[in-house]
Design an enzyme around this catalytic site. Structure first.
Site, PDB file in Angstrom:
ATOM      1  CD  GLU A 149      -2.821   1.212   2.425  1.00 35.36           C
ATOM      2  OE1 GLU A 149      -2.666   0.329   3.327  1.00 35.36           O
ATOM      3  OE2 GLU A 149      -3.543   2.171   2.701  1.00 35.36           O
TER       4      GLU A 149
ATOM      5  NE  ARG B  96       2.783  -8.449  10.393  1.00 32.00           N
ATOM      6  CZ  ARG B  96       2.948  -7.084   9.945  1.00 32.00           C
ATOM      7  NH1 ARG B  96       3.844  -6.289   9.953  1.00 32.00           N
ATOM      8  NH2 ARG B  96       1.929  -7.048   8.864  1.00 32.00           N
TER       9      ARG B  96
ATOM     10  CE  LYS C 163       3.132   0.157   5.100  1.00 29.19           C
ATOM     11  NZ  LYS C 163       2.236   0.302   3.740  1.00 29.19           N
TER      12      LYS C 163
HETATM   13  P1  ATP Z   1       2.588  -2.318   8.184  1.00 33.21           P
HETATM   14  O1  ATP Z   1       1.766  -3.034   9.058  1.00 33.21           O
HETATM   15  O2  ATP Z   1       3.957  -1.897   8.554  1.00 33.21           O
HETATM   16  O3  ATP Z   1       1.802  -0.852   7.611  1.00 33.21           O
HETATM   17  P2  ATP Z   1       1.413  -3.365   5.984  1.00 33.21           P
HETATM   18  O4  ATP Z   1       1.200  -4.764   6.045  1.00 33.21           O
HETATM   19  O5  ATP Z   1       0.263  -2.623   6.262  1.00 33.21           O
HETATM   20  O6  ATP Z   1       2.534  -2.987   6.728  1.00 33.21           O
HETATM   21  P3  ATP Z   1       1.771  -3.173   3.062  1.00 33.21           P
HETATM   22  O7  ATP Z   1       2.083  -2.068   2.143  1.00 33.21           O
HETATM   23  O8  ATP Z   1       0.136  -3.572   3.083  1.00 33.21           O
HETATM   24  O9  ATP Z   1       2.176  -2.935   4.721  1.00 33.21           O
HETATM   25  O10 ATP Z   1       2.458  -4.655   2.994  1.00 33.21           O
HETATM   26  C1  ATP Z   1       2.882  -5.173   1.583  1.00 33.21           C
HETATM   27  C2  ATP Z   1       3.037  -6.440   1.759  1.00 33.21           C
HETATM   28  O11 ATP Z   1       4.243  -6.856   2.576  1.00 33.21           O
HETATM   29  C3  ATP Z   1       2.075  -7.327   2.205  1.00 33.21           C
HETATM   30  O12 ATP Z   1       2.014  -8.353   1.453  1.00 33.21           O
HETATM   31  C4  ATP Z   1       2.385  -7.705   3.554  1.00 33.21           C
HETATM   32  O13 ATP Z   1       2.033  -8.858   4.162  1.00 33.21           O
HETATM   33  C5  ATP Z   1       3.952  -7.698   3.642  1.00 33.21           C
HETATM   34  N1  ATP Z   1       4.505  -7.381   4.850  1.00 33.21           N
HETATM   35  C6  ATP Z   1       4.349  -6.006   5.630  1.00 33.21           C
HETATM   36  N2  ATP Z   1       5.030  -6.129   6.604  1.00 33.21           N
HETATM   37  C7  ATP Z   1       5.723  -7.320   6.886  1.00 33.21           C
HETATM   38  C8  ATP Z   1       6.615  -7.990   7.821  1.00 33.21           C
HETATM   39  N3  ATP Z   1       6.852  -7.156   8.963  1.00 33.21           N
HETATM   40  N4  ATP Z   1       7.020  -9.078   7.522  1.00 33.21           N
HETATM   41  C9  ATP Z   1       6.747  -9.676   6.329  1.00 33.21           C
HETATM   42  N5  ATP Z   1       5.922  -9.277   5.533  1.00 33.21           N
HETATM   43  C10 ATP Z   1       5.625  -8.004   5.609  1.00 33.21           C
HETATM   44 MG    MG Z   2      -1.542  -3.683   4.408  1.00 39.64          MG
END
Ligand code: ATP
Ligand code: MG
Length: 568
Positions: A42, A268, A278
């Site tokens: 995102e 994760r 984020k």
């Molecule tokens: P945050 O929780 O930091 O805001 P998010 O999951 O909302 O992160 P996205 O941009 O939606 O961030 O993530 C893109 C991809 O990265 C998704 O498929 C998510 O599963 C993966 N991802 C995000 N954070 C992690 C992590 N800590 N470990 C592994 N994969 C991750």
């Molecule tokens: Mg997300």
């Protein structure tokens, strides 16, 4: 939440082992012919090391199976999203060494299709327009132990829903006044199936679709359908989405989608001594606690790049941590070790004295200068060659390489003790000069042993080797000592108060008087070196100027945090 539907253990230590097992099965049964994965960020912030794990996994699987991996911007939340983030994400994925080829997509490109499919659900009596507020919807949803209560609008006729839904899109209703919900099961033990919201009204300009839409799909509604449109075979996401999987499948079951993706969850990445949400990273940037998303202390890919980490080291780290189904926290020391190992192979060794103390060799002629041959890579001199380092009567050594009253095991300089100057002579300390007012030691007096280098030199006596530079020939060096951003292993602990209270006040130390060997003025942006006995350093690409490099400490040579982590 709900008990896990399946329990899997990692069958091999190979990264993605459990996912590979699933993929192998799908290929063997003929269900899948070409493996298609995606990385779906995102664009509401910069990518961090957790994303790197997901990137390495998704692009790595596509590479290993001869398939493809899409980069899809999951841009269903205008307002929080920004083109700055899109550009940064593309740059970061490329820098990590991955290429999506022509397969760059945006969830926004599917808005029309998603709308049409939502209308199909409305027509089939499987979705309805609900006028409850967000709070009321939450109240009606119930809890894990109590079933939900149906919305009073759940029984609206297909005609009325069709009419209202079209008027939602046409902009007839104010923001937040109505939503479209899937009509599934308000008594389901899985809260995600209790009539989840599919569309919200939000007058918000979208970076791709402009003002064309005032209703935007939710993640749950958009994600699986986007996977299906793109022909994703394995939609890999983090464990929080495990309970969303029944909903992911429910939508696919109701619709004439062109393909049938399969959602697979993995744990994760959590990393000690940092935060990875984020929202928190944004707070650090906006609150001025760091100098930006690419501050070298940030766990962002941009920050790590600026710090001097290599993509190879980050990929190596992602391989080593593997892919499991159990949440855990990986020790920051593991990441740092991957960096050390990588740089150990390729960074030239040079000398830089961080906190200089003058050393005068009393029996060395004042006008004499020797050029000392010093290999750039002691373990394998021919590989990186060598340079000449000027040696003369007055040198600088590291202030903490001298102690007036040393403990027994101090193998550095002290009155009456002898040490080897790296690549050069043995010197023995004969005395010190002190500032008369403060008592601070301002100079070491030494003698050198002329027979201690060259062929026939006596084997090194007991004692250490220290680095040095010529006082006259050395150059001032800008050094920034970066350290861990947080002082505790788990700064984001839920009961730990404000995570910002755990910021490490010494995460950045700017040295003022460092002196380096003369060749260092020529270091160019992006170069990496090892300052002997100190650590690995990166010539900052932003703040360095020709002739005035700024060195960021990437990592020290040893893990000075091991003890603290063990206690934490
Ligand atoms: P945050 O929780 O930091 O805001 P998010 O999951 O909302 O992160 P996205 O941009 O939606 O961030 O993530 C893109 C991809 O990265 C998704 O498929 C998510 O599963 C993966 N991802 C995000 N954070 C992690 C992590 N800590 N470990 C592994 N994969 C991750
Ligand atoms: Mg997300």
């Amino acid at each position: 939440m709900l008990p896990r539907a399946t329990t899997m253990t990692e069958p091999t230590s190979r990264p993605g082992g459990l996912i590979r097992t699933i993929i192998d099965g799908d290929l063997a049964s003929g269900k899948v012919r070409e493996v298609v994965t995606r990385f779906p960020p995102e664009p509401n912030g910069y990518l961090h090391i957790g994303h790197a794990k997901s990137i390495c996994l998704n692009f790595g699987l596509a590479r290993d199976y001869g398939g493809r991996c899409h980069l899809r911007f999951d841009d269903t939340n205008p307002g929080r999203e920004d083109v700055e983030y899109i550009d940064a994400i593309e740059r970061d994925v490329r820098w990590l060494g991955f290429d999506w080829g022509p397969h760059l997509y945006h969830a926004a490109d599917y808005f029309e299709q998603l709308w049409q499919w939502a209308l199909l659900l409305v027509e089939a009596g499987k979705a309805y327009v609900c006028d409850l507020s967000a709070d009321q919807i939450r109240e009606h949803r119930g809890t894990l132990t109590e079933p939900g209560r149906p919305s009073p609008y759940r029984t609206r006729s297909v005609e009325e829903n069709r009419d209202l839904f079209s008027r939602m899109r046409a902009g007839e209703f104010p923001d937040g006044s109505r939503v479209l919900r899937a009509k599934i099961d308000m008594a389901s033990p899985n809260l995600n199936l209790r009539d989840p919201v599919m569309y919200r009204i939000r007058r918000e300009r979208h970076h791709r679709t402009g003002d064309a839409w005032c209703v935007y799909p939710t993640y749950d509604w958009a994600h699986g359908q986007s996977d299906a449109i793109e022909g994703i075979t394995h939609s890999i996401c983090t464990l929080e989405f495990e309970d969303h999987r029944p909903l992911y499948e429910w939508f696919l079951d109701q619709l004439p989608v062109p393909s049938r993706p399969r959602q697979i969850e993995f744990a994760r990445l959590n990393l000690s001594f940092t935060v990875m949400s984020k929202r928190m990273l944004m707070e650090l940037v906006q609150g001025g606690h760091v100098q930006g998303w690419d501050d070298p202390r940030m766990p962002t890919i941009a920050g790590m790049r600026r710090r001097g980490y290599t993509p190879e080291a980050i990929r190596d780290f992602c391989e080593r941590i593997g892919v499991a189904r159990a949440d855990s926290t990986v020790d920051m020391a593991l990441l740092e070790n991957c960096i050390r190992q990588d740089l150990n192979e390729r960074a030239q060794r040079v000398m830089c004295v961080h906190r200089p103390l003058r050393l005068v060799i009393e029996n060395y002629a004042d006008d004499r200068v020797e050029e000392i041959e010093a290999p750039f890579f002691p373990d394998d001199p021919p590989r990186m060659g060598s340079r000449k380092v000027p040696f003369c009567r007055e040198l600088y050594v590291e202030r903490d390489d001298f102690m007036e009253e040393p403990p027994k095991k101090f193998f550095r300089l002290a009155p009456g003790r002898e040490v080897r100057l790296r690549w050069s002579y043995l010197v023995k300390c004969t005395g010190v000069r002190k500032d008369e007012r403060t008592g601070e030691i301002v100079e070491l007096r030494c003698t050198y042993d002329p027979s201690s280098i060259g062929p026939g030199a006596p084997a090194g006596k007991k004692g250490g080797t220290i680095h040095w530079v010529s006082a006259r020939h050395s150059v001032p060096i800008q050094v920034r000592l970066y350290d861990r951003l947080f002082g505790v292993p788990n700064p984001a602990r839920k009961d730990g108060g404000d995570f910002k209270e755990h910021l490490n006040p010494e995460s950045l130390l700017v040295l003022t008087g460092a002196r380096g060997e003369p060749g260092l003025v020529g270091a160019t942006a992006g170069e990496r070196v090892q300052f002997e006995r100190k650590g690995f350093y990166f010539v900052d690409p932003v703040d360095s100027k020709p002739g005035a490099p700024v060195f960021n400490r990437i990592v020290s040579l040893r893990d000075s945090w091991a003890k603290i982590a063990a206690e934490g």
